[in-house]
Every structure is written in C-alpha cells, then in structure tokens.
Scaffold this motif. Structure first.
Motif, PDB file in Angstrom:
ATOM      1  N   ASP A  67       0.829  -1.207   0.000  1.00  0.00           N
ATOM      2  CA  ASP A  67       0.000   0.000   0.000  1.00  0.00           C
ATOM      3  C   ASP A  67       0.862   1.255   0.000  1.00  0.00           C
ATOM      4  O   ASP A  67       2.017   1.247   0.446  1.00  0.00           O
ATOM      5  CB  ASP A  67      -0.904   0.031   1.245  1.00  0.00           C
ATOM      6  N   THR A  68       0.284   2.345  -0.467  1.00  0.00           N
ATOM      7  CA  THR A  68       0.900   3.673  -0.376  1.00  0.00           C
ATOM      8  C   THR A  68      -0.085   4.608   0.313  1.00  0.00           C
ATOM      9  O   THR A  68      -1.260   4.656  -0.046  1.00  0.00           O
ATOM     10  CB  THR A  68       1.246   4.227  -1.771  1.00  0.00           C
ATOM     11  N   VAL A  69       0.410   5.341   1.300  1.00  0.00           N
ATOM     12  CA  VAL A  69      -0.416   6.264   2.083  1.00  0.00           C
ATOM     13  C   VAL A  69       0.050   7.684   1.798  1.00  0.00           C
ATOM     14  O   VAL A  69       1.255   7.973   1.879  1.00  0.00           O
ATOM     15  CB  VAL A  69      -0.304   5.980   3.591  1.00  0.00           C
ATOM     16  N   GLU A  70      -0.889   8.591   1.503  1.00  0.00           N
ATOM     17  CA  GLU A  70      -0.571   9.987   1.222  1.00  0.00           C
ATOM     18  C   GLU A  70      -1.398  10.886   2.142  1.00  0.00           C
ATOM     19  O   GLU A  70      -2.630  10.898   2.055  1.00  0.00           O
ATOM     20  CB  GLU A  70      -0.892  10.334  -0.227  1.00  0.00           C
ATOM     21  N   ALA A  71      -0.733  11.602   3.018  1.00  0.00           N
ATOM     22  CA  ALA A  71      -1.389  12.555   3.920  1.00  0.00           C
ATOM     23  C   ALA A  71      -1.113  13.966   3.424  1.00  0.00           C
ATOM     24  O   ALA A  71       0.041  14.329   3.178  1.00  0.00           O
ATOM     25  CB  ALA A  71      -0.869  12.388   5.348  1.00  0.00           C
ATOM     26  N   THR A  72      -2.163  14.759   3.269  1.00  0.00           N
ATOM     27  CA  THR A  72      -2.047  16.098   2.695  1.00  0.00           C
ATOM     28  C   THR A  72      -2.641  17.126   3.640  1.00  0.00           C
ATOM     29  O   THR A  72      -3.737  16.928   4.173  1.00  0.00           O
ATOM     30  CB  THR A  72      -2.785  16.174   1.342  1.00  0.00           C
ATOM     31  N   VAL A  73      -1.917  18.228   3.848  1.00  0.00           N
ATOM     32  CA  VAL A  73      -2.434  19.368   4.604  1.00  0.00           C
ATOM     33  C   VAL A  73      -2.223  20.617   3.761  1.00  0.00           C
ATOM     34  O   VAL A  73      -1.116  20.864   3.242  1.00  0.00           O
ATOM     35  CB  VAL A  73      -1.756  19.520   5.980  1.00  0.00           C
ATOM     36  N   GLU A  74      -3.275  21.396   3.621  1.00  0.00           N
ATOM     37  CA  GLU A  74      -3.248  22.625   2.836  1.00  0.00           C
ATOM     38  C   GLU A  74      -2.102  23.533   3.275  1.00  0.00           C
ATOM     39  O   GLU A  74      -1.890  23.754   4.469  1.00  0.00           O
ATOM     40  CB  GLU A  74      -4.591  23.343   3.010  1.00  0.00           C
TER      41      GLU A  74
END
Length: 304
Positions: free
Chosen positions: A284-291
């Motif tokens: 799996d690949t996890v991508e966490a994004t914050v503006e």
C-alpha cells in the motif's frame, strides 16, 4: 519559508542538509550562508534552537531570489531526496480531537462516546519518526490492524512552560504533517505507547513551513489517501481543542522545547472506523495532505 532536510543523492550515507524549498528548487542554506560570510546551522533542529536571528538571516539570504543564489548551493527538487525534517525531542500526540472521530472511535475502538473535557495526550518516541518516501513497517507478527491518521503537526520554536492560550502562538516555529500510524491490536490496558510508538509509526514531513506562511492554522483542509482512494477529508477548524488550547494545556505541566512536535489529532475516516474495517498491508501507499504544507507519501513494506 518552507524548510526541508535533504540529501543530494538517494543514499543514506549522504549527509543530511538544511534546505529552503522554492518552487522546483532546494537551496542549501548553510552553503548559501557560507558564500555570504554568514554562519547558519546546517540542520533544522539547530536552526530552530538558534532562535529568531537564524530565521531573519535565512530570509535575508533568500531575498535575492534564484538569480542571486550561487549555483553550487542550488539543487533541483528532482535531484534531492527529502528526509524527516528533524528528530524531535518529544512527539506529543492528541487523541480524540475531532468531533466525528470521537464518535467513530467509541463505535470501533471502545473509547468513551462522550467528548473529552480536556485534551487526551500520549507520546511517540523519536525512533518512530520516518521521512517522506520512507517505509512504514508492517510486521504481521505484531499487528493485523495497521491504521492511518492524517494530522497537522505543530513545531515548537520557543521554550514554553505554563503559557496562556493568548501567548501560545508566540512559541510556534512552524507547521508540518504527521501520519499517526497505529497498530490498533497493540493497545495494552488502554495504553497507546506500543500501539503508536513502534519504529516508522510517525511519518513526518515533507517540510516545516514557518508560522508566518500559515495565516490561519485553524482553517486548513486535510486529507488522506490509500492507494489513491480518499479515506479522510476534513478541516482543522473541526478540532475540539484548538492549537492554542493544546499548547496551554500541555505546557501547564510539561516543558515544550524548541523542536518538539505536537500531532494535533486525526479527523474521522480511520481504517478501524470503516464498515467493514480496513487496514494497511505491504504494497500500500499512504498519502497525507495538509493545505499549505504539501503531501507526505509513504509506502507500506513487510518488516519480517
């Protein structure tokens, strides 16, 4: 400023350097400073600990823009590998800090269904930190319930002890992202340390953005994707305890030092709360994004 820790090639043996990221460029700040006859720390933790003079010196050095930067101090973003911005002295996590996450946790993780009256705090060791693109370790001998949590990270810039909410923002250096990885089946009598503190369970980065670049950290969109599918989507305005309250509460009895990190809590959409539950697996690949900060992406790998 958008500050990163980088290596000039992809090998771990290459020295880690402090850089400022601008568009598609990364500037080696210590090298830039040396060319100008100025001494700057070459790592981010030392830079934060140096205080306001280091930030002002760096801003002055960067003010001329790419045309004024010596070529040997500048790298294209695709020529460097980003690392965790720093190794914090303390990582303080905040549990149950979004309204909808309180509800899903009470349903799926046996936590109290009532909203907490004070921040719920736990710690992660510095050995849990891993950087952008680095693996999240899945050890099937220890967990079958590896979970994700996208969180805004607050990086402390000045020592804080018994500070008020009104004073709290004066002690912030900047903001980043922490993915609060958890082995849900490793909670022990309600204690979260081993569940949340194993090696690689604190992906951190990709940058630390200084507080002057984030006008309102209490109004930032955040989201998380697993293999390109959105699992979490919220905004920091939905925190139960805002950042100033967290700093005031923690510092009422624990000294916060420059470089310490507060992971401010996860919105709803964790794997344990899905119907049926979903968890992370090797591949799996996890991508966490914050503006305003960017995206922190990590692969999950088999650790056995």
């Amino acid at each position: 400023m958008r500050l990163v820790t980088f290596t000039a090639d992809s090998t771990d043996g290459s020295p880690h350097r402090l850089g400022a990221q601008s568009d598609e460029l990364v500037v080696d700040l210590a090298s830039l400073a040396a060319r100008a006859g100025v001494q700057l720390p070459s790592d981010l933790l030392s830079f934060i600990q140096a205080g306001a003079w280091a930030r002002e010196a760096a801003r002055g050095l960067l003010a001329g823009g790419p045309a004024a930067w010596p070529a040997d101090a500048v790298h294209r973003s695709d020529e460097v590998s980003l690392r965790a911005p720093l190794r914090p002295g303390k990582i303080i996590g905040v549990g149950l800090n979004y309204v909808e996450h309180v509800e899903e946790s009470s349903r799926s993780l046996d936590t109290d269904k009532e909203r907490p009256s004070r921040p719920v705090l736990f710690s992660k060791p510095a050995t849990a930190v891993t950087g952008p693109g680095q693996p999240i370790l899945h050890n099937a001998d220890l967990t079958a319930q590896l979970d994700w949590e996208c969180e805004l990270a607050v990086v402390i810039g000045r020592t804080a002890f018994r500070v008020s909410e009104e004073e709290a923002y004066d002690h912030i250096f900047g903001f980043s992202i922490v993915n609060d990885i958890s082995a849900r089946d490793q909670r022990r009598s309600g204690q979260w340390f081993f569940s949340k503190g194993q090696d690689s369970y604190a992906p951190f980065g990709p940058a630390v953005v200084t507080s002057d670049e984030i006008p309102d950290p209490m109004d930032l969109d955040l989201s998380l994707r697993v293999n390109g599918v959105t699992k979490q989507k919220s905004n920091t305005r939905h925190m139960l305890f805002p950042i100033a309250r967290l700093i005031a509460d923690i510092s009422s009895g624990v000294t916060l030092e420059p470089g310490d990190v507060i992971a401010t809590g996860s919105p709803a959409g964790v794997g344990a709360g899905m119907v049926p539950p979903e968890f992370l697996h090797p591949g799996d690949t996890v991508e966490a994004t914050v503006e305003g900060i960017g995206t922190l992406a990590n692969p999950v790998v088999d650790a056995r």
